[in-house]
Scaffold this motif. Structure first.
Motif, PDB file in Angstrom:
ATOM      1  N   ALA A  65       5.140  36.757   5.140  1.00 33.93           N
ATOM      2  CA  ALA A  65       5.812  36.761   3.922  1.00 33.93           C
ATOM      3  C   ALA A  65       6.876  35.848   3.921  1.00 33.93           C
ATOM      4  N   ALA A  66       7.986  35.829   5.134  1.00 38.05           N
ATOM      5  CA  ALA A  66       9.031  35.053   5.135  1.00 38.05           C
ATOM      6  C   ALA A  66       8.499  33.288   5.258  1.00 38.05           C
ATOM      7  N   ILE A  67       7.586  33.044   6.061  1.00 35.24           N
ATOM      8  CA  ILE A  67       7.333  31.532   6.399  1.00 35.24           C
ATOM      9  C   ILE A  67       6.514  31.136   5.031  1.00 35.24           C
ATOM     10  N   VAL A  68       5.509  31.937   4.749  1.00 30.33           N
ATOM     11  CA  VAL A  68       4.640  31.465   3.401  1.00 30.33           C
ATOM     12  C   VAL A  68       5.345  31.216   2.290  1.00 30.33           C
ATOM     13  N   GLU A  69       6.219  32.386   1.895  1.00 37.02           N
ATOM     14  CA  GLU A  69       6.928  32.294   0.754  1.00 37.02           C
ATOM     15  C   GLU A  69       8.098  31.218   0.581  1.00 37.02           C
ATOM     16  N   GLU A  70       8.676  31.078   1.829  1.00 38.58           N
ATOM     17  CA  GLU A  70       9.966  30.217   1.976  1.00 38.58           C
ATOM     18  C   GLU A  70       9.534  28.670   1.864  1.00 38.58           C
ATOM     19  N   LEU A  71       8.382  28.356   2.709  1.00 32.96           N
ATOM     20  CA  LEU A  71       7.811  26.983   2.296  1.00 32.96           C
ATOM     21  C   LEU A  71       7.506  26.586   0.893  1.00 32.96           C
ATOM     22  N   ILE A  72       6.812  27.598   0.293  1.00 33.17           N
ATOM     23  CA  ILE A  72       6.553  27.292  -1.095  1.00 33.17           C
ATOM     24  C   ILE A  72       7.785  27.423  -1.985  1.00 33.17           C
ATOM     25  N   PHE A  73       8.323  28.492  -1.991  1.00 30.95           N
ATOM     26  CA  PHE A  73       9.545  28.409  -2.832  1.00 30.95           C
ATOM     27  C   PHE A  73      10.870  27.552  -2.671  1.00 30.95           C
ATOM     28  N   ARG A  74      11.396  27.680  -1.530  1.00 27.27           N
ATOM     29  CA  ARG A  74      12.530  26.839  -0.881  1.00 27.27           C
ATOM     30  C   ARG A  74      12.009  25.599  -0.708  1.00 27.27           C
ATOM     31  N   GLY A  75      11.002  25.389   0.158  1.00 31.46           N
ATOM     32  CA  GLY A  75      10.474  24.279   0.619  1.00 31.46           C
ATOM     33  C   GLY A  75       9.916  23.190  -0.423  1.00 31.46           C
ATOM     34  N   LEU A  76       8.846  23.718  -1.069  1.00 31.07           N
ATOM     35  CA  LEU A  76       8.329  22.793  -1.938  1.00 31.07           C
ATOM     36  C   LEU A  76       8.872  22.791  -3.551  1.00 31.07           C
ATOM     37  N   MET A  77       8.869  24.179  -4.012  1.00 28.31           N
ATOM     38  CA  MET A  77       9.165  24.243  -5.437  1.00 28.31           C
ATOM     39  C   MET A  77      10.617  23.589  -5.482  1.00 28.31           C
ATOM     40  N   PHE A  78      11.603  24.172  -4.777  1.00 28.90           N
ATOM     41  CA  PHE A  78      12.997  24.016  -4.899  1.00 28.90           C
ATOM     42  C   PHE A  78      13.290  22.380  -4.828  1.00 28.90           C
ATOM     43  N   GLN A  79      12.771  21.779  -3.976  1.00 26.32           N
ATOM     44  CA  GLN A  79      13.072  20.511  -3.676  1.00 26.32           C
ATOM     45  C   GLN A  79      12.308  19.451  -4.840  1.00 26.32           C
ATOM     46  N   ALA A  80      11.157  19.896  -5.219  1.00 22.90           N
ATOM     47  CA  ALA A  80      10.716  19.284  -6.210  1.00 22.90           C
ATOM     48  C   ALA A  80      11.254  19.272  -7.507  1.00 22.90           C
ATOM     49  N   ILE A  81      12.008  20.458  -7.967  1.00 24.33           N
ATOM     50  CA  ILE A  81      12.434  20.508  -9.058  1.00 24.33           C
ATOM     51  C   ILE A  81      14.158  19.959  -8.837  1.00 24.33           C
ATOM     52  N   GLN A  82      14.534  20.082  -7.607  1.00 25.19           N
ATOM     53  CA  GLN A  82      15.742  19.416  -7.236  1.00 25.19           C
ATOM     54  C   GLN A  82      15.671  17.797  -7.374  1.00 25.19           C
ATOM     55  N   ASN A  83      14.757  17.300  -7.043  1.00 22.35           N
ATOM     56  CA  ASN A  83      14.506  15.813  -7.121  1.00 22.35           C
ATOM     57  C   ASN A  83      14.418  15.406  -8.777  1.00 22.35           C
ATOM     58  N   TRP A  84      13.863  16.517  -9.517  1.00 23.43           N
ATOM     59  CA  TRP A  84      13.740  16.043 -10.799  1.00 23.43           C
ATOM     60  C   TRP A  84      15.164  16.328 -11.816  1.00 23.43           C
TER      61      TRP A  84
END
Length: 321
Positions: free
Chosen positions: A172-191
């Motif tokens: 749970a920790a690795i999959v969820e963090e890669l998706i939420f804080r890794g991909l989603m957070f940085q994509a929205i942060q960029n925008w």
């Protein structure tokens, strides 16, 4: 040479010059055609590259890749014993990290310092310590207030509890963090910047847990604050996914080891946990995350994290070509 031959010679030279010019013209036209074709191909390639460079595109692509790998390996793990299942989960963890790194490097064209091997062990260790203290203190407060009573489960297999809790928490920790804080957070942060990224990912994290067993609107709200905002703030503070993964892992693992439901999922722990008192204190059947205690405790951690995150310089993420 006689004068009669002069007109013929002049005509031949004239014809030869015309034919030469026609050949040069054809050659020039071919060169222009090739150049225009290459230029058009270059423009199409550039447009295609820009498409993959869009945050929404690499976010969704990366998330789909990670979810597919997770789904396949979960099916394999469910058909094996505990130790083999743990090894499969470790393999899956390695592969989804590779998927994340490839997505960020070749599609997003961003640096991947947030999951660099440098200081990975230290960051994971700090995250585990933070997560462990957070859950243990929350549990002790609820116990002290009469919400939980713990009794050692004599019939339980200690090794089985440890292996199962570690496996589920790691996945749970690795999959969820890669998706939420890794991909989603940085994509929205960029925008839209840090605060929008923190708000949106926290909300989505809470909503994602709304379909868990025994979940309610309150438990989803609690997850949004105590987990979504806390983990997002931890990422902003450390600028590092290893720290957040360690925190998330310790959180879930210790709950499972104790015997407290992990976001509604109950597995056998080392203790039999009897729940007393109102659900606002204990979290009810959903578990610790539904309690007011970790919400208040998380706020005490979130505020200094965000304070130091604001003072910390933001590293450049774009890869310069």
């Amino acid at each position: 040479m006689t004068k009669q031959h002069l007109p013929f010679m002049t005509f031949s030279a004239y014809t030869y010059n015309i034919l030469t010019e026609i050949k040069e013209l054809k050659k020039d036209m071919r060169n222009r055609s090739v150049y225009n074709e290459k230029q058009q191909n270059g423009e199409n390639l550039s447009k295609w590259s820009l498409f993959w460079h869009l945050p929404i595109v690499w976010m969704i692509t990366g998330a789909i890749g990670i979810i597919l790998v997770d789904s396949v390996f979960r099916l394999l793990a469910d058909q094996t014993g505990e130790i083999t299942s743990l090894l499969i989960t470790l393999t899956k963890s390695f592969i989804v990290i590779i998927v994340y790194r490839l997505t960020m490097k070749y599609l997003a064209r961003r640096s991947i310092s947030e999951i660099s091997r440098q200081r990975a062990g230290i960051e994971v260790g700090m995250g585990i310590l933070t997560g462990a203290l957070f859950i243990l203190v929350s549990t002790l407060i609820i116990v002290a207030m009469g919400g939980y009573s713990l009794q050692w489960a004599n019939s339980v297999d200690t090794i089985s509890v440890l292996v199962t809790s570690i496996e589920l928490a790691l996945s749970a920790a690795i999959v969820e963090e890669l998706i939420f804080r890794g991909l989603m957070f940085q994509a929205i942060q960029n925008w839209a910047g840090d605060w929008t990224a923190l708000a949106v990912t926290s909300l989505f994290f809470g909503v994602a847990h709304l379909w868990n067993p025994e979940a309610t609107l309150w438990s989803s709200f609690a997850i949004t604050i105590e987990a979504g905002v806390l983990l997002g703030a931890a990422f902003l503070w450390r600028r590092n996914l290893w720290f957040v993964i360690g925190l998330h892992f310790a959180w879930n693992a210790i709950e499972g080891i104790i015997g407290i439901p992990v976001s509604g999922h109950l597995i056998a722990g080392l203790y039999t946990v009897k729940v007393n008192g109102p659900a606002l204190l204990t979290g009810g059947d959903f578990g610790l995350e539904g309690s007011i205690v970790p919400i208040l405790l998380s706020l005490l951690i979130i505020i200094p994290m965000l304070f130091y995150a604001k003072r910390k310089p933001v590293p450049s993420k774009e890869i310069k070509s």
